[in-house]
Motif scaffolding. Sequence first.
Motif, PDB file in Angstrom:
ATOM      1  N   ILE A  65       0.712  -1.178   0.482  1.00  0.00           N
ATOM      2  CA  ILE A  65       0.089  -0.297  -0.128  1.00  0.00           C
ATOM      3  C   ILE A  65       1.148   0.865  -0.147  1.00  0.00           C
ATOM      4  CG2 ILE A  65      -1.484   1.634   1.483  1.00  0.00           C
ATOM      5  CD1 ILE A  65      -3.054  -1.201   2.403  1.00  0.00           C
ATOM      6  N   VAL A  66       1.718   1.233   0.522  1.00  0.00           N
ATOM      7  CA  VAL A  66       3.005   2.385   1.110  1.00  0.00           C
ATOM      8  C   VAL A  66       3.505   2.652  -0.624  1.00  0.00           C
ATOM      9  CG1 VAL A  66       4.677   3.453   2.288  1.00  0.00           C
ATOM     10  CG2 VAL A  66       3.140   2.712   3.283  1.00  0.00           C
ATOM     11  N   PHE A  72      -6.535   4.663  -1.454  1.00  0.00           N
ATOM     12  CA  PHE A  72      -7.455   3.873  -0.875  1.00  0.00           C
ATOM     13  C   PHE A  72      -7.110   2.929  -1.534  1.00  0.00           C
ATOM     14  CE2 PHE A  72      -9.497   8.029  -2.691  1.00  0.00           C
ATOM     15  CZ  PHE A  72     -10.205   7.819  -1.065  1.00  0.00           C
ATOM     16  N   ALA A  73      -7.357   1.517  -0.650  1.00  0.00           N
ATOM     17  CA  ALA A  73      -7.190   0.164  -0.388  1.00  0.00           C
ATOM     18  C   ALA A  73      -7.839  -0.624   0.143  1.00  0.00           C
ATOM     19  CB  ALA A  73      -6.016  -0.304   0.241  1.00  0.00           C
ATOM     20  N   VAL A  74      -9.031  -1.325  -0.682  1.00  0.00           N
ATOM     21  CA  VAL A  74      -9.742  -2.388  -0.737  1.00  0.00           C
ATOM     22  C   VAL A  74      -9.613  -3.738  -0.301  1.00  0.00           C
ATOM     23  CG1 VAL A  74     -11.451  -4.000  -1.464  1.00  0.00           C
ATOM     24  CG2 VAL A  74     -12.159  -1.431  -1.707  1.00  0.00           C
ATOM     25  N   PHE A  75      -9.527  -4.867   0.946  1.00  0.00           N
ATOM     26  CA  PHE A  75      -9.486  -5.879   1.077  1.00  0.00           C
ATOM     27  C   PHE A  75     -10.377  -7.032   1.186  1.00  0.00           C
ATOM     28  CE2 PHE A  75      -5.964  -3.758   2.195  1.00  0.00           C
ATOM     29  CZ  PHE A  75      -4.835  -4.598   2.968  1.00  0.00           C
ATOM     30  N   GLU A  92       2.168   2.676  11.769  1.00  0.00           N
ATOM     31  CA  GLU A  92       4.059   2.401  11.642  1.00  0.00           C
ATOM     32  C   GLU A  92       4.379   3.279  10.830  1.00  0.00           C
ATOM     33  OE1 GLU A  92       7.206   1.979  14.125  1.00  0.00           O
ATOM     34  OE2 GLU A  92       5.030   1.862  15.434  1.00  0.00           O
ATOM     35  N   LEU A  93       3.995   3.367   9.576  1.00  0.00           N
ATOM     36  CA  LEU A  93       4.611   3.182   8.623  1.00  0.00           C
ATOM     37  C   LEU A  93       4.411   4.412   8.154  1.00  0.00           C
ATOM     38  CD1 LEU A  93       4.187  -0.440   6.378  1.00  0.00           C
ATOM     39  CD2 LEU A  93       6.726   1.024   7.595  1.00  0.00           C
ATOM     40  N   GLY A  94       3.983   5.042   8.231  1.00  0.00           N
ATOM     41  CA  GLY A  94       2.948   6.930   8.660  1.00  0.00           C
ATOM     42  C   GLY A  94       2.168   6.841   7.150  1.00  0.00           C
ATOM     43  N   TYR A  95       1.882   5.364   7.384  1.00  0.00           N
ATOM     44  CA  TYR A  95       0.843   6.001   5.873  1.00  0.00           C
ATOM     45  C   TYR A  95      -0.658   7.189   6.035  1.00  0.00           C
ATOM     46  CZ  TYR A  95      -3.072   4.842   2.875  1.00  0.00           C
ATOM     47  OH  TYR A  95      -3.371   4.332   1.913  1.00  0.00           O
ATOM     48  N   PRO A  96      -0.968   6.730   7.151  1.00  0.00           N
ATOM     49  CA  PRO A  96      -2.779   7.600   7.094  1.00  0.00           C
ATOM     50  C   PRO A  96      -2.301   9.056   7.388  1.00  0.00           C
ATOM     51  CG  PRO A  96      -2.348   6.502   9.125  1.00  0.00           C
ATOM     52  CD  PRO A  96      -1.394   6.044   8.554  1.00  0.00           C
ATOM     53  N   ILE A 127     -11.803  -1.366   4.040  1.00  0.00           N
ATOM     54  CA  ILE A 127     -11.121  -0.258   3.699  1.00  0.00           C
ATOM     55  C   ILE A 127     -10.257   0.431   3.784  1.00  0.00           C
ATOM     56  CG2 ILE A 127     -11.674   1.931   2.247  1.00  0.00           C
ATOM     57  CD1 ILE A 127     -14.651   0.805   1.147  1.00  0.00           C
ATOM     58  N   PHE A 128      -9.189   1.235   3.650  1.00  0.00           N
ATOM     59  CA  PHE A 128      -8.790   2.214   4.144  1.00  0.00           C
ATOM     60  C   PHE A 128      -7.866   2.819   3.402  1.00  0.00           C
ATOM     61  CE2 PHE A 128      -7.378  -2.669   6.026  1.00  0.00           C
ATOM     62  CZ  PHE A 128      -6.570  -2.180   6.846  1.00  0.00           C
TER      63      PHE A 128
END
Length: 331
Positions: A65-66, A72-75, A92-96, A127-128
């Motif tokens: 994702i990163v 936007f990501a759907v699982f 942790e990865l600082g995505y949002p 969804i993210f």
Amino acid sequence: MRTKGWATRVAATLLLAVGVVAAPAGPASAAVNVAYNFWTWNVAGAKINAGSTTNGMIGVAARSIVNRDADFAVFNEICQTQFNALIAELRELGYPQDSTNFARFTPATPKGACAPGDAKGPFGNAIFSRYPLDGAQRWTLTSDTTGEIHSLTCVNPTAQPKMHFCGTHITAEQTKDADGNLYSGHQLADVLGQLEAFNNSGHTAVLAGDLNAQPHYGRLNGFYSSSLNVPNNSGNTGAYRELDDNDSGNCLGYGEWTATRPNVNNPTPCGSTLTKIDHIFARQSRIVGSYSGDSLGISTDCAGNAATSEYPAGSCSDHRIVIGSATVSIG
């Protein structure tokens, strides 16, 4: 990599109304064109990963994702415990942009149904979003009589209320109603109806997920734009483009395969017996300029996952990650 700041990523277009009286013309509506990266993956969270949050799947998903700069990501088929683990990993990865408001989960099974004999909670869809979200909208789709709840979930960024990103998982069952029609067809019609309702309200919607239907199946003809008429995908009556349907290097009008499930009775028009059932759809009239899609090789970094006749040991899923990029007009 594209700049992540919202203001630097929006190209605004002011639409001016032409007055028919001798009064100054004013703005009829304001539209913005926004470039997005989309991402979707059926992770087989129970079937292959047995509800695990420590076998490597969480890290593979979060890094993808990163690294793919997904907005936007759907699982699909993700266990609720895996959903919670992904929230922590993406933080942790600082995505949002807002670490407290970027993920939504919709269960498809009762509590405890993620993997046999455990208490990992339900599995379902998630969804993210890179952006802070308003509350999710959820619709239950026509039942396939199996007891699993199939749904459509849509989210919108708080800063862009007319942009909706939606995720779904259509039944793979071949069950039919009393008239002999597949329940999967009913579910797809339910989803399409909501996408059209968004459009009729002046909103933009993008759909991603496992539709359990290949591009040349008749039940997707109502999705694909009637302007798409190629040997690999014809008879279409809809208004949408799948973001990998312009891939002339693999299968024009179809795109690359996304699932290891063989389909020898209904192979792809380009000759492969592997299936393309994971899609990203956007309305053609909302797409600005070019668009693109791709499916990625399945990672084998999930320790302990056994090999089968369809995939090697360590495979994180029996589905590929599917990505797409498009600029869409909103408003």
